[in-house]
Design a protein around this motif. Sequence first.
Motif, PDB file in Angstrom:
ATOM      1  N   ALA A 126     -43.853   1.322 -80.554  1.00 31.46           N
ATOM      2  CA  ALA A 126     -43.634   1.453 -79.108  1.00 31.46           C
ATOM      3  C   ALA A 126     -42.395   2.304 -78.823  1.00 31.46           C
ATOM      4  O   ALA A 126     -42.416   3.165 -77.938  1.00 31.46           O
ATOM      5  N   LEU A 127     -41.326   2.081 -79.564  1.00 33.62           N
ATOM      6  CA  LEU A 127     -40.108   2.855 -79.357  1.00 33.62           C
ATOM      7  C   LEU A 127     -40.308   4.311 -79.767  1.00 33.62           C
ATOM      8  O   LEU A 127     -39.894   5.229 -79.058  1.00 33.62           O
ATOM      9  N   THR A 128     -40.974   4.520 -80.894  1.00 32.82           N
ATOM     10  CA  THR A 128     -41.266   5.881 -81.331  1.00 32.82           C
ATOM     11  C   THR A 128     -42.130   6.579 -80.287  1.00 32.82           C
ATOM     12  O   THR A 128     -41.874   7.734 -79.929  1.00 32.82           O
ATOM     13  N   GLY A 129     -43.133   5.889 -79.766  1.00 28.38           N
ATOM     14  CA  GLY A 129     -44.002   6.462 -78.734  1.00 28.38           C
ATOM     15  C   GLY A 129     -43.243   6.783 -77.463  1.00 28.38           C
ATOM     16  O   GLY A 129     -43.455   7.832 -76.842  1.00 28.38           O
ATOM     17  N   LEU A 130     -42.345   5.896 -77.061  1.00 32.58           N
ATOM     18  CA  LEU A 130     -41.540   6.126 -75.864  1.00 32.58           C
ATOM     19  C   LEU A 130     -40.649   7.358 -76.038  1.00 32.58           C
ATOM     20  O   LEU A 130     -40.539   8.187 -75.127  1.00 32.58           O
ATOM     21  N   LEU A 131     -40.046   7.489 -77.213  1.00 33.40           N
ATOM     22  CA  LEU A 131     -39.223   8.672 -77.487  1.00 33.40           C
ATOM     23  C   LEU A 131     -40.077   9.937 -77.518  1.00 33.40           C
ATOM     24  O   LEU A 131     -39.645  10.997 -77.023  1.00 33.40           O
ATOM     25  N   LEU A 132     -41.271   9.854 -78.079  1.00 34.96           N
ATOM     26  CA  LEU A 132     -42.175  11.011 -78.086  1.00 34.96           C
ATOM     27  C   LEU A 132     -42.525  11.443 -76.662  1.00 34.96           C
ATOM     28  O   LEU A 132     -42.502  12.636 -76.340  1.00 34.96           O
ATOM     29  N   VAL A 133     -42.837  10.485 -75.801  1.00 40.42           N
ATOM     30  CA  VAL A 133     -43.166  10.806 -74.410  1.00 40.42           C
ATOM     31  C   VAL A 133     -41.956  11.430 -73.720  1.00 40.42           C
ATOM     32  O   VAL A 133     -42.075  12.445 -73.020  1.00 40.42           O
ATOM     33  N   TYR A 134     -40.779  10.849 -73.910  1.00 33.58           N
ATOM     34  CA  TYR A 134     -39.572  11.391 -73.288  1.00 33.58           C
ATOM     35  C   TYR A 134     -39.358  12.847 -73.699  1.00 33.58           C
ATOM     36  O   TYR A 134     -39.135  13.719 -72.851  1.00 33.58           O
ATOM     37  N   PHE A 135     -39.410  13.122 -75.007  1.00 30.60           N
ATOM     38  CA  PHE A 135     -39.136  14.482 -75.457  1.00 30.60           C
ATOM     39  C   PHE A 135     -40.254  15.448 -75.091  1.00 30.60           C
ATOM     40  O   PHE A 135     -39.993  16.626 -74.851  1.00 30.60           O
ATOM     41  N   ALA A 136     -41.491  14.988 -75.010  1.00 24.46           N
ATOM     42  CA  ALA A 136     -42.580  15.860 -74.546  1.00 24.46           C
ATOM     43  C   ALA A 136     -42.343  16.275 -73.097  1.00 24.46           C
ATOM     44  O   ALA A 136     -42.463  17.454 -72.743  1.00 24.46           O
ATOM     45  N   VAL A 137     -41.969  15.315 -72.257  1.00 25.68           N
ATOM     46  CA  VAL A 137     -41.676  15.617 -70.850  1.00 25.68           C
ATOM     47  C   VAL A 137     -40.444  16.527 -70.770  1.00 25.68           C
ATOM     48  O   VAL A 137     -40.423  17.494 -69.993  1.00 25.68           O
ATOM     49  N   TYR A 138     -39.434  16.240 -71.582  1.00 24.13           N
ATOM     50  CA  TYR A 138     -38.230  17.071 -71.560  1.00 24.13           C
ATOM     51  C   TYR A 138     -38.537  18.512 -71.970  1.00 24.13           C
ATOM     52  O   TYR A 138     -38.029  19.455 -71.362  1.00 24.13           O
ATOM     53  N   VAL A 139     -39.362  18.696 -72.985  1.00 29.39           N
ATOM     54  CA  VAL A 139     -39.713  20.050 -73.431  1.00 29.39           C
ATOM     55  C   VAL A 139     -40.438  20.797 -72.309  1.00 29.39           C
ATOM     56  O   VAL A 139     -40.157  21.976 -72.058  1.00 29.39           O
ATOM     57  N   LEU A 140     -41.362  20.140 -71.624  1.00 33.84           N
ATOM     58  CA  LEU A 140     -42.046  20.786 -70.503  1.00 33.84           C
ATOM     59  C   LEU A 140     -41.064  21.136 -69.387  1.00 33.84           C
ATOM     60  O   LEU A 140     -41.112  22.231 -68.819  1.00 33.84           O
ATOM     61  N   TYR A 141     -40.163  20.226 -69.082  1.00 34.53           N
ATOM     62  CA  TYR A 141     -39.156  20.457 -68.043  1.00 34.53           C
ATOM     63  C   TYR A 141     -38.224  21.608 -68.443  1.00 34.53           C
ATOM     64  O   TYR A 141     -37.969  22.514 -67.653  1.00 34.53           O
ATOM     65  N   ALA A 142     -37.726  21.571 -69.679  1.00 37.12           N
ATOM     66  CA  ALA A 142     -36.804  22.612 -70.137  1.00 37.12           C
ATOM     67  C   ALA A 142     -37.498  23.968 -70.209  1.00 37.12           C
ATOM     68  O   ALA A 142     -36.896  24.996 -69.890  1.00 37.12           O
ATOM     69  N   GLY A 143     -38.757  23.974 -70.597  1.00 38.43           N
ATOM     70  CA  GLY A 143     -39.510  25.220 -70.634  1.00 38.43           C
ATOM     71  C   GLY A 143     -39.694  25.804 -69.242  1.00 38.43           C
ATOM     72  O   GLY A 143     -39.578  27.024 -69.047  1.00 38.43           O
ATOM     73  N   ALA A 144     -39.968  24.957 -68.271  1.00 35.57           N
ATOM     74  CA  ALA A 144     -40.127  25.431 -66.893  1.00 35.57           C
ATOM     75  C   ALA A 144     -38.819  25.995 -66.343  1.00 35.57           C
ATOM     76  O   ALA A 144     -38.834  26.930 -65.540  1.00 35.57           O
ATOM     77  N   ARG A 145     -37.696  25.469 -66.795  1.00 37.87           N
ATOM     78  CA  ARG A 145     -36.391  25.966 -66.318  1.00 37.87           C
ATOM     79  C   ARG A 145     -36.041  27.326 -66.905  1.00 37.87           C
ATOM     80  O   ARG A 145     -35.109  27.972 -66.442  1.00 37.87           O
ATOM     81  N   LEU A 146     -36.779  27.765 -67.920  1.00 38.52           N
ATOM     82  CA  LEU A 146     -36.517  29.083 -68.500  1.00 38.52           C
ATOM     83  C   LEU A 146     -37.132  30.213 -67.685  1.00 38.52           C
ATOM     84  O   LEU A 146     -36.849  31.376 -67.932  1.00 38.52           O
ATOM     85  N   VAL A 147     -37.980  29.858 -66.719  1.00 35.26           N
ATOM     86  CA  VAL A 147     -38.592  30.884 -65.885  1.00 35.26           C
ATOM     87  C   VAL A 147     -37.463  31.659 -65.207  1.00 35.26           C
ATOM     88  O   VAL A 147     -36.529  31.066 -64.660  1.00 35.26           O
ATOM     89  N   PRO A 148     -37.522  32.993 -65.274  1.00 30.88           N
ATOM     90  CA  PRO A 148     -36.421  33.804 -64.725  1.00 30.88           C
ATOM     91  C   PRO A 148     -36.132  33.494 -63.264  1.00 30.88           C
ATOM     92  O   PRO A 148     -37.026  33.317 -62.455  1.00 30.88           O
ATOM     93  N   ALA A 149     -34.852  33.428 -62.980  1.00 28.40           N
ATOM     94  CA  ALA A 149     -34.364  33.231 -61.621  1.00 28.40           C
ATOM     95  C   ALA A 149     -32.994  33.869 -61.540  1.00 28.40           C
ATOM     96  O   ALA A 149     -32.352  34.126 -62.554  1.00 28.40           O
ATOM     97  N   ALA A 150     -32.540  34.117 -60.335  1.00 25.85           N
ATOM     98  CA  ALA A 150     -31.196  34.681 -60.166  1.00 25.85           C
ATOM     99  C   ALA A 150     -30.194  33.647 -60.643  1.00 25.85           C
ATOM    100  O   ALA A 150     -30.135  32.545 -60.122  1.00 25.85           O
ATOM    101  N   SER A 151     -29.417  34.000 -61.680  1.00 23.65           N
ATOM    102  CA  SER A 151     -28.529  33.010 -62.279  1.00 23.65           C
ATOM    103  C   SER A 151     -27.101  33.093 -61.762  1.00 23.65           C
ATOM    104  O   SER A 151     -26.325  32.171 -61.950  1.00 23.65           O
TER     105      SER A 151
END
Length: 181
Positions: A123-148
Motif C-alpha cells: 500500500a505504501l509503495t503504491g501510494l508513493l508510485l501514485v504520488y510520483f506519477a502525478v508529480y511527473v505529469l505535473y512537472a512535465g506540464a510545467r516545462l511547456v514554454p512560457a515567459a519566464s
Amino acid sequence: MHGPMSAAWLLVALCAATGAYCLLRMRSTVEDQRRTAGGEALMGFGMALMAVPAAVLAPPSWTWLLYALVFGAAALRALWAARRGGHHLHHLVGTFAMAYMAVEMAGRPAAHAHHGGGAGTPALTGLLLVYFAVYVLYAGARLVPAASGVPARAGWGDRPELARACRLSMGIGMLAMLLAM
C-alpha cells in the motif's frame, strides 16, 4: 538481463547528471535556487548510488542502513522546512521514499537486493508510485514554454526551466526505482 542492466545504467547516468547540475545551482545568485539545490543534489547522487546494478557493485547490508539514516535525516530537515510550504513538501515525500526504499533493501538478502519482489508494504509503495506519477505529469506540464522573466544572459544556475527539468528527471527516476522494488 541486458535490458534491465542498460536501464539501470541510464538511471545512474540521469541521476548523477541531475545531482551535478544541482551542485552548479548552489552557486546561483537567485536565493530560491540555492535554497533547494543542496537537497536536490543529495537526492540525485543518492539515487545514482542506489541504482548501480548489483552485478557491478553489491554493497554490504550496512550500506543500506547508512542510506536510510542519511535520507531519514534529510526527511527530518525537509519536515522542518515544510513549515514554509512550497516545494519542501515534495522534498519531504522524496526523502521519505528514499529512506523507505533503503530500509526495504537492508531487509533483503544480499543476493536479492536489486532484483525486486517482496516490496515492503504494498500500500505504501503504491501510494508513493501514485504520488510520483502525478508529480511527473505535473512537472512535465510545467516545462511547456512560457515567459519566464529570466534575463537572456542568466547563468546556468539561474535557469528555472533547467531546475524544473531536473526535478522531472528525478521524479521519473524515483518512479523507476519504486517500480523495481
